[in-house]
Design a protein around this motif. Structure first.
Motif, PDB file in Angstrom:
ATOM      1  N   GLU A 223      29.118 -31.662  30.409  1.00  0.00           N
ATOM      2  CA  GLU A 223      29.381 -30.292  30.668  1.00  0.00           C
ATOM      3  C   GLU A 223      27.868 -30.285  30.906  1.00  0.00           C
ATOM      4  O   GLU A 223      27.092 -29.952  29.658  1.00  0.00           O
ATOM      5  CB  GLU A 223      30.124 -28.852  30.098  1.00  0.00           C
ATOM      6  CG  GLU A 223      31.583 -28.802  30.434  1.00  0.00           C
ATOM      7  CD  GLU A 223      32.552 -28.201  29.762  1.00  0.00           C
ATOM      8  OE1 GLU A 223      33.698 -27.907  29.475  1.00  0.00           O
ATOM      9  OE2 GLU A 223      32.243 -27.239  28.967  1.00  0.00           O
TER      10      GLU A 223
ATOM     11  N   LYS B 272      41.017 -36.310  37.351  1.00  0.00           N
ATOM     12  CA  LYS B 272      40.708 -37.356  36.610  1.00  0.00           C
ATOM     13  C   LYS B 272      40.554 -38.256  37.049  1.00  0.00           C
ATOM     14  O   LYS B 272      39.543 -39.347  37.315  1.00  0.00           O
ATOM     15  CB  LYS B 272      41.213 -37.178  34.995  1.00  0.00           C
ATOM     16  CG  LYS B 272      40.957 -36.018  34.184  1.00  0.00           C
ATOM     17  CD  LYS B 272      41.356 -36.033  33.080  1.00  0.00           C
ATOM     18  CE  LYS B 272      42.669 -35.477  32.623  1.00  0.00           C
ATOM     19  NZ  LYS B 272      43.139 -35.589  30.942  1.00  0.00           N
TER      20      LYS B 272
ATOM     21  N   VAL C 174      30.054 -28.892  35.804  1.00  0.00           N
ATOM     22  CA  VAL C 174      30.241 -27.885  35.120  1.00  0.00           C
ATOM     23  C   VAL C 174      31.494 -27.497  34.228  1.00  0.00           C
ATOM     24  O   VAL C 174      31.506 -27.039  32.768  1.00  0.00           O
ATOM     25  CB  VAL C 174      30.643 -26.579  36.440  1.00  0.00           C
ATOM     26  CG1 VAL C 174      31.245 -25.033  35.551  1.00  0.00           C
ATOM     27  CG2 VAL C 174      29.319 -26.305  37.234  1.00  0.00           C
ATOM     28  N   LYS C 175      32.534 -28.175  34.068  1.00  0.00           N
ATOM     29  CA  LYS C 175      32.764 -28.341  33.363  1.00  0.00           C
ATOM     30  C   LYS C 175      33.862 -30.404  33.180  1.00  0.00           C
ATOM     31  O   LYS C 175      33.954 -30.921  33.952  1.00  0.00           O
ATOM     32  CB  LYS C 175      34.473 -27.783  33.636  1.00  0.00           C
ATOM     33  CG  LYS C 175      36.001 -27.656  32.556  1.00  0.00           C
ATOM     34  CD  LYS C 175      36.672 -26.735  33.333  1.00  0.00           C
ATOM     35  CE  LYS C 175      37.986 -27.411  32.523  1.00  0.00           C
ATOM     36  NZ  LYS C 175      38.688 -28.983  32.493  1.00  0.00           N
TER      37      LYS C 175
ATOM     38  N   GLU D 212      24.427 -41.906  37.587  1.00  0.00           N
ATOM     39  CA  GLU D 212      23.612 -42.132  36.827  1.00  0.00           C
ATOM     40  C   GLU D 212      22.725 -40.861  36.546  1.00  0.00           C
ATOM     41  O   GLU D 212      22.843 -39.970  37.957  1.00  0.00           O
ATOM     42  CB  GLU D 212      22.952 -43.363  37.213  1.00  0.00           C
ATOM     43  CG  GLU D 212      22.129 -42.842  38.273  1.00  0.00           C
ATOM     44  CD  GLU D 212      21.248 -43.584  39.090  1.00  0.00           C
ATOM     45  OE1 GLU D 212      21.479 -45.229  39.042  1.00  0.00           O
ATOM     46  OE2 GLU D 212      20.267 -43.397  40.103  1.00  0.00           O
TER      47      GLU D 212
ATOM     48  N   ILE E  77      34.940 -30.061  37.038  1.00  0.00           N
ATOM     49  CA  ILE E  77      34.735 -29.315  38.233  1.00  0.00           C
ATOM     50  C   ILE E  77      32.874 -29.253  38.407  1.00  0.00           C
ATOM     51  O   ILE E  77      32.938 -29.853  37.378  1.00  0.00           O
ATOM     52  CB  ILE E  77      34.900 -27.442  38.115  1.00  0.00           C
ATOM     53  CG1 ILE E  77      36.043 -26.908  37.334  1.00  0.00           C
ATOM     54  CG2 ILE E  77      33.742 -26.876  38.637  1.00  0.00           C
ATOM     55  CD1 ILE E  77      36.247 -26.116  36.799  1.00  0.00           C
TER      56      ILE E  77
ATOM     57  N   SER F 172      28.428 -25.292  46.015  1.00  0.00           N
ATOM     58  CA  SER F 172      30.288 -24.221  45.471  1.00  0.00           C
ATOM     59  C   SER F 172      30.606 -25.265  44.457  1.00  0.00           C
ATOM     60  O   SER F 172      30.175 -26.076  43.882  1.00  0.00           O
ATOM     61  CB  SER F 172      30.596 -24.591  47.189  1.00  0.00           C
ATOM     62  OG  SER F 172      30.420 -26.152  47.109  1.00  0.00           O
ATOM     63  N   ARG F 173      31.967 -24.907  43.845  1.00  0.00           N
ATOM     64  CA  ARG F 173      32.186 -25.804  43.230  1.00  0.00           C
ATOM     65  C   ARG F 173      33.665 -26.511  43.559  1.00  0.00           C
ATOM     66  O   ARG F 173      34.563 -25.843  43.937  1.00  0.00           O
ATOM     67  CB  ARG F 173      32.394 -24.166  41.426  1.00  0.00           C
ATOM     68  CG  ARG F 173      31.967 -23.406  41.412  1.00  0.00           C
ATOM     69  CD  ARG F 173      30.994 -24.468  40.527  1.00  0.00           C
ATOM     70  NE  ARG F 173      30.009 -23.803  39.901  1.00  0.00           N
ATOM     71  CZ  ARG F 173      28.968 -22.803  40.089  1.00  0.00           C
ATOM     72  NH1 ARG F 173      28.377 -23.331  41.193  1.00  0.00           N
ATOM     73  NH2 ARG F 173      28.340 -22.099  39.193  1.00  0.00           N
ATOM     74  N   MET F 174      33.408 -27.593  43.445  1.00  0.00           N
ATOM     75  CA  MET F 174      34.809 -28.662  43.157  1.00  0.00           C
ATOM     76  C   MET F 174      35.620 -28.603  42.272  1.00  0.00           C
ATOM     77  O   MET F 174      34.647 -29.447  41.793  1.00  0.00           O
ATOM     78  CB  MET F 174      34.517 -29.668  44.499  1.00  0.00           C
ATOM     79  CG  MET F 174      33.778 -29.164  46.159  1.00  0.00           C
ATOM     80  SD  MET F 174      35.104 -28.851  46.989  1.00  0.00           S
ATOM     81  CE  MET F 174      33.695 -28.199  48.313  1.00  0.00           C
ATOM     82  N   ALA F 175      36.606 -28.479  42.152  1.00  0.00           N
ATOM     83  CA  ALA F 175      37.928 -29.083  41.096  1.00  0.00           C
ATOM     84  C   ALA F 175      37.994 -30.481  41.715  1.00  0.00           C
ATOM     85  O   ALA F 175      38.211 -30.722  42.557  1.00  0.00           O
ATOM     86  CB  ALA F 175      39.242 -28.515  40.665  1.00  0.00           C
ATOM     87  N   ILE F 176      37.951 -31.429  40.721  1.00  0.00           N
ATOM     88  CA  ILE F 176      38.270 -32.843  41.093  1.00  0.00           C
ATOM     89  C   ILE F 176      39.064 -33.207  40.352  1.00  0.00           C
ATOM     90  O   ILE F 176      39.031 -33.643  38.451  1.00  0.00           O
ATOM     91  CB  ILE F 176      36.855 -33.843  41.326  1.00  0.00           C
ATOM     92  CG1 ILE F 176      35.937 -33.386  42.240  1.00  0.00           C
ATOM     93  CG2 ILE F 176      37.400 -34.927  41.649  1.00  0.00           C
ATOM     94  CD1 ILE F 176      34.698 -34.017  42.864  1.00  0.00           C
TER      95      ILE F 176
ATOM     96  N   PRO G 247      39.140 -31.615  28.927  1.00  0.00           N
ATOM     97  CA  PRO G 247      40.344 -32.122  29.795  1.00  0.00           C
ATOM     98  C   PRO G 247      40.728 -31.081  30.946  1.00  0.00           C
ATOM     99  O   PRO G 247      39.816 -30.013  30.859  1.00  0.00           O
ATOM    100  CB  PRO G 247      41.192 -31.494  28.245  1.00  0.00           C
ATOM    101  CG  PRO G 247      41.002 -30.592  27.436  1.00  0.00           C
ATOM    102  CD  PRO G 247      39.610 -31.072  27.473  1.00  0.00           C
ATOM    103  N   GLY G 248      41.732 -31.749  31.640  1.00  0.00           N
ATOM    104  CA  GLY G 248      41.646 -31.017  32.675  1.00  0.00           C
ATOM    105  C   GLY G 248      41.078 -31.562  33.948  1.00  0.00           C
ATOM    106  O   GLY G 248      40.421 -32.166  33.436  1.00  0.00           O
ATOM    107  N   PRO G 249      40.779 -30.775  35.123  1.00  0.00           N
ATOM    108  CA  PRO G 249      39.936 -31.375  36.056  1.00  0.00           C
ATOM    109  C   PRO G 249      39.159 -31.159  35.807  1.00  0.00           C
ATOM    110  O   PRO G 249      38.156 -30.383  34.982  1.00  0.00           O
ATOM    111  CB  PRO G 249      40.258 -30.205  37.537  1.00  0.00           C
ATOM    112  CG  PRO G 249      40.989 -28.990  36.608  1.00  0.00           C
ATOM    113  CD  PRO G 249      41.730 -29.597  35.334  1.00  0.00           C
TER     114      PRO G 249
END
Lengths: 72, 671
Positions: free
Chosen positions: A8, A61, A41-42, A70, A49, A55-59, A45-47
């Motif tokens: 993170e 796993k 950003v995150k 890299e 971010i 903008s923030r995108m959740a992707i 566990p979990g998606p």
């Protein structure tokens, strides 16, 4: 290194993206393409971010495991 | 006759197109479907300076390829040219990314009006945008607005008029890319030099390089044998790009476009003040999307939504129910007693019951719409979808299906409407099909009467088993359906997490009003018609007791008896109750009470003589699965835009219900 393993708060540069053309083209449209710098950003566990182009995108796993990155 | 101007709204998801529709067209909005697909189509009208302006809201998309149905719908609408003005709605807080779509429009030869929305939020971001720079670079009219604050709207309408009437002729900038890409375009252009294309040529060539499936197919058609040569040339180009830029061709084209969009945005943005982007919002995101903390939070939020919806709506629903089922019928009995009995029955059991059946849904739908808009507007919905994505992928669904499915436990009807928040139309369709197996609260009444009569000791285990059976079969059906329907559809692989903010109440309330009106006019008519039809079955031929043995419905019950015998059901009365249950599942218990001539309390005794414990379980399994109620069917019809999917749902559910009840009955008897 894969995007899914990035700690993170770290910024990384995208090297390559796996998956079909559709996925790659659509990710590039939001700013995730080889050479682009994204900030994690995150992490799991979990998606995952990421911050990309303001903008923030959740992707998921699974997807994040296909993105090679890299040190930026 | 006023002159009509048709304006198409294009833009990324979350740019505020709905808010613009609301601000301009108010409650004139109409919700429907694009022909042949489950993608929502919204239109709205308003008058301005003697012109009638029609707004068409196109699906929110990030790019104009043909990988998803939403993109195809938007693209085909734009290629069709059935509009006077295209308005490209841009979220100014994400200018660079939004301009990507603008460049795609320009490639198509479309010269949109650039609508910079959310101008009021810009100051929170510490910069301003120089509109003149954008106008000069893009060679397009640019209008600054705030749809939520209703600012800049007159200027926007003015610009629409000027473009539509030809007083303003935007020149439009032609996006030019790097030498590598421009060379590639010229190289493949050679193959089309003698070919007449019905699409803008440059756009066609660029999309071909992006390996767009639809355009590739068109190229194959127009080129015939020469297509092989083109493929070879493309392979060669891709090899070169791969070697030089470590990037496949479709991503390379997209990247070029993205970089150009960013350059334009950078030129237009002024006074950037560095500020820590809401690290607090990131902290919240880490908590709500982490499964260990996020899942408990999710269930708490859902519990709150449930509690608020059903606690607040039930007193109002009860009032409405009383009004239509006892107050008005009482008036008919007292003041219209001179009417012949069949007519009174038509009014009371047919018309009033039918209208009542529609009206009782209004409080629950209204409150749920409101709460759903709040979840959506605050940004929580996107987080919940991200949280569940991984798990739901196992069944071919995405995280966005979880909220509608859970709402189904309360009532299937609002759950069906909640699928509107889903972006992928295939997954939306599949979610609608499986929602009826989420056991709604109406089915609980049947479960509790039967379990009390047969399984006093293990009441809760049997009930839990039924709920789990429903969920299990729903997820299984989803896995099967996505396999058939998801052909060529790309998984939803990322979800944008918009900044947390308070909902815009004027938009939310207006939207709720529109949704309720759509429900009454579209679903309401179907519910009413079926109610009257079933009334007719239950009271004809004339002179028979309502729903009695000699009526059509009684006859039907007996006719169907052989079908139910393998499930251990050997009496026609429960079958009639099931037929009535198609109206609303809570009617099942009441009907059986009436047919067995007992109160609901005394019903248990009557049931014990009509059913064995094994056939009781079979009956419960059948009730859980057999058919969505008419309101749910009407909702699926409204949302999917036709009878195909609701009828498919009915067919699947009736057959699965029979098979499952058969298996359960025989398994239990065997044991």
């Amino acid at each position: 290194m894969k995007l899914v393993n990035v700690p993170e708060g770290k910024s990384v540069r995208v090297v390559s993206i796996g998956g079909g053309f559709g996925v790659r083209n659509r990710l590039a449209a939001i700013g995730v393409y080889p050479g682009a710098v994204v900030k994690v950003v995150k992490s799991p566990p979990g998606p995952i971010i990421i911050e990309v182009a303001g903008s923030r995108m959740a992707i998921g796993k699974g997807m994040a495991a296909k993105i090679e990155v890299e040190e930026a | 006759m006023k002159k009509l101007i048709k304006v198409a709204l294009v833009g990324n998801p979350n740019v505020g197109k709905t808010a613009i529709m609301n601000a301009l067209a108010g409650t004139s909005e109409k919700v429907g479907n694009w022909p042949g697909v489950t993608v929502q189509k919204k239109t709205g009208c308003y008058s301005f300076r003697g012109f009638e302006v029609e707004l068409v809201d196109l699906p929110g998309i990030y790019s104009l390829t043909s990988y998803t149905i939403e993109e195809k719908v938007t693209r085909n609408f734009l290629l069709g040219g059935d509009y006077d003005v295209v308005a490209d709605v841009i979220d100014v807080t994400l200018l660079g990314r939004n301009l990507y779509l603008t460049l795609e429009l320009l490639e198509m030869g479309i010269k949109p009006v650039i609508v910079l929305n959310k101008m009021d939020e810009l100051e929170d971001y510490g910069y301003t945008i120089d509109k003149n720079v954008l106008e000069k670079l893009l060679k397009l009219p640019v209008v600054e607005i705030s749809a939520v604050k209703k600012k800049g709207l007159d200027e926007l309408s003015e610009t629409f008029l000027m473009v539509a009437t030809g007083d303003l002729k935007p020149e439009g900038f032609t996006p030019l890319y790097s030498d590598t890409l421009e060379n590639a375009i010229s190289l493949i252009e050679y193959f089309f030099k003698d070919v007449k294309l019905s699409y803008p040529k440059r756009w066609f060539l660029i999309k071909l390089l992006e390996k767009d499936p639809e355009v590739t197919e068109w190229a194959r058609e127009v080129l015939g044998e020469k297509f092989t040569g083109l493929s070879k040339e493309m392979e060669r180009i891709e090899e070169e790009v791969l070697r030089k830029f470590r990037c496949d061709l479709p991503s390379f084209v997209a990247k070029e476009r993205f970089l150009l969009a960013s350059r334009i945005a950078t030129a237009a943005v002024k006074h950037v003040i560095e500020f820590p982007y809401e690290s607090f919002s990131d902290k919240i995101d880490r908590v709500v999307t982490n499964p260990f903390t996020g899942i408990p939070i999710f269930f708490f939020v859902m519990w709150l939504v449930f509690k608020l919806t059903f606690d607040l709506s039930s007193p109002i629903s009860d009032l409405i129910d009383n009004f239509f089922s006892s107050f008005l019928p009482g008036i008919v009995e007292n003041y219209l007693s001179f009417l012949p009995q069949p007519l009174k029955s038509l009014i009371n059991d047919g018309v009033l019951a039918g209208v009542g059946a529609v009206m009782v849904f209004l409080p629950v739908l209204g409150i749920l719409y409101l709460l759903m808009s709040v979840l959506e507007d605050t940004g929580y919905m996107a987080r919940a979808a991200a949280l569940w994505d991984n798990f739901m992928k196992l069944f071919g669904l995405s995280g966005a299906s979880v909220i509608p499915m859970i709402l189904g436990f309360g009532c299937n009807v609002p759950a069906i409407y909640a699928t509107r928040a889903m972006r992928s139309s295939v997954q939306k369709l599949v979610t609608m099909m499986i929602i009826p197996w989420m056991s709604c609260s109406a089915r609980l009444t049947v479960f509790s009467v039967f379990t009390a009569a047969f399984f006093k000791e293990h009441q809760s285990i049997v009930m839990l088993g039924l709920y789990l059976l429903g969920v299990f079969l729903a997820l299984g059906l989803a896995a099967v359906l996505t396999r058939f329907l998801a052909e060529g559809e790309v998984d939803e692989f990322f979800i944008e997490l918009p900044p947390y903010k308070l909902p815009a109440w004027n938009v939310v309330l207006n939207q709720t009003f529109i949704e309720i009106r759509e429900f009454v006019t579209k679903a309401g008519t179907v519910i009413f018609a079926v109610s009257v039809f079933i009334w007719a079955l239950a009271s004809l031929p004339p002179g028979s007791t309502y729903a009695g043995e000699e009526t059509f419905v009684g006859y039907l019950g007996k006719l169907l008896l052989p079908l139910f015998a393998p499930l251990g059901i050997e009496d026609w009365k429960p079958i009639v109750a099931l037929i009535f249950g198609a109206l609303a599942k809570e009617v099942v218990v009441g009907t059986m009470g009436a047919l067995y001539g007992s109160s609901e309390e005394g019903l248990g005794k009557a049931l014990q003589s009509a059913f064995t414990p094994e056939s009781a379980v079979a009956f419960l399994v059948f009730t859980l699965l057999y058919i969505p109620c008419v309101a749910t069917i009407a909702a699926i019809k409204q949302e999917s835009g036709g009878w195909r999917y609701p009828l498919l749902a009915v067919a699947i559910q009736l057959s699965v219900a029979w098979v499952m009840a058969f298996l359960v009955f025989n398994l239990l008897t065997f044991l």
